[in-house]
Design an enzyme around this catalytic site. Structure first.
Site, PDB file in Angstrom:
ATOM      1  N   THR A 169       0.868  -1.171   0.000  1.00  0.00           N
ATOM      2  CA  THR A 169       0.000   0.000   0.000  1.00  0.00           C
ATOM      3  C   THR A 169       0.906   1.221   0.000  1.00  0.00           C
ATOM      4  O   THR A 169       1.640   1.457   0.953  1.00  0.00           O
ATOM      5  CB  THR A 169      -0.922   0.014   1.230  1.00  0.00           C
ATOM      6  OG1 THR A 169      -1.743  -1.155   1.190  1.00  0.00           O
ATOM      7  CG2 THR A 169      -1.813   1.244   1.224  1.00  0.00           C
ATOM      8  N   LYS A 174      -7.215   1.425  -2.817  1.00  0.00           N
ATOM      9  CA  LYS A 174      -6.806   0.967  -1.486  1.00  0.00           C
ATOM     10  C   LYS A 174      -6.971   2.074  -0.454  1.00  0.00           C
ATOM     11  O   LYS A 174      -7.303   1.820   0.706  1.00  0.00           O
ATOM     12  CB  LYS A 174      -5.353   0.487  -1.516  1.00  0.00           C
ATOM     13  CG  LYS A 174      -4.853  -0.075  -0.166  1.00  0.00           C
ATOM     14  CD  LYS A 174      -5.666  -1.275   0.311  1.00  0.00           C
ATOM     15  CE  LYS A 174      -5.265  -1.735   1.701  1.00  0.00           C
ATOM     16  NZ  LYS A 174      -3.931  -2.368   1.752  1.00  0.00           N
TER      17      LYS A 174
END
Length: 289
Positions: free
Chosen positions: A98, A173
């Site tokens: 991420t 995300k």
């Protein structure tokens, strides 16, 4: 595309389980992680050790990277001993950290100049999702490349969604993390209220986790909160990193997200108290008297 030779950079809490799934499907997997001792279990069951990301990437068809922070991503992909130094023309990098949408676009452009494709592909589902092979993965990059690797992703993901061009996976995300961050506050407050009211937590969860209040965090992390189990499925320190990226991106879009700001402050408080290596469910500590 024949995809039997895999490289995997970063075998932490989630990466370790993903490599196990790949090995179980008879893929040849070369691995690199900063501390070789932590990868010993994978080496014992058939993974091949590489001394650098560059060495791991050599002759690999698909190269997965899953590290901690954006600066780590830049180092393992773009550094002197990074993946791009070893990747062959036609290889595909699947970057699962991420990270920042801006960095995802940079990696895509630089790799393309070498004939290497990059997908930004962060995942959600935590340690349990990785163990069970049921992760959710959100993909940014060329759709044709996504179609090539989709069967490989299905080895460890149950939800695989193409989001758009480079950076789109990371933006998706951020949406995930924003939703989780605010939801976690609600879960903590529900558990705290139940405890103060003298209710049995498991009994309360049996009622509310399957109704309108239901969420992954309520079903999977609230029981850990009740048991005071703060072992990481996902580190608080990494959540702080993610929420910081989300706030930065929101600011660039002239978007104010007060719930996100509050969650970020709460998690930063836990880091300051020394709980950065706990799982995100340790947010409940702020409600303990």
């Amino acid at each position: 595309m024949h995809m039997k030779k895999i490289a995997f950079i970063g075998t932490g809490v989630m990466g370790k389980s993903i490599v196990k799934h790949l090995l179980a499907k008879q893929y040849e997997v070369s691995i690199y992680t900063r501390t070789k001792e932590k990868a010993q279990e994978l080496l014992t069951i058939g993974a091949l050790w590489a001394p650098t990301p560059k060495a791991a990437a050599h002759d690999a068809d698909v190269i997965f990277t899953m590290v901690g922070y954006p600066q780590d991503v830049a180092q393992v992909v773009l550094g002197d001993e990074g993946v791009l130094q070893g990747a062959k023309e036609g290889a595909i990098i699947v970057e699962m950290t991420t990270s920042e949408p801006t960095l995802a676009k940079q990696l895509y452009k630089e790799a393309k100049q070498q004939g290497v494709a990059v997908l930004d592909a962060p995942v959600s589902g935590g340690d349990l999702g990785a163990q069970n092979g049921t992760l959710s993965i959100m993909i940014g990059g060329d759709e044709a490349v996504f179609n090539q690797v989709q069967p490989l992703l299905a080895v460890f993901c149950s939800t695989i969604v193409y989001q758009g061009m480079a950076g789109a996976g990371q933006h998706a995300k951020m949406c995930n993390q924003i939703a989780i961050a605010s939801n976690m506050i609600g879960v903590c407050e529900a558990i705290s209220y139940a405890e103060r009211a003298g209710l049995t937590i498991d009994t309360v969860l049996a009622s509310i986790s399957t109704g309108a209040a239901g969420s992954w965090s309520l079903s999977h992390l609230a029981p850990r909160m009740a048991q005071k189990d703060y072992e990481p499925g996902f580190y608080i320190k990494h959540m702080v990193k993610d929420l910081g990226i989300a706030l930065q991106e929101a600011k660039q879009m002239n978007l104010t997200l007060p719930g996100l700001e509050m969650a970020n402050e709460m998690y930063q408080k836990l880091v300051a108290q020394g709980y950065g290596d706990n799982g995100t469910q340790a947010l409940i500590r702020l409600y303990e008297v």
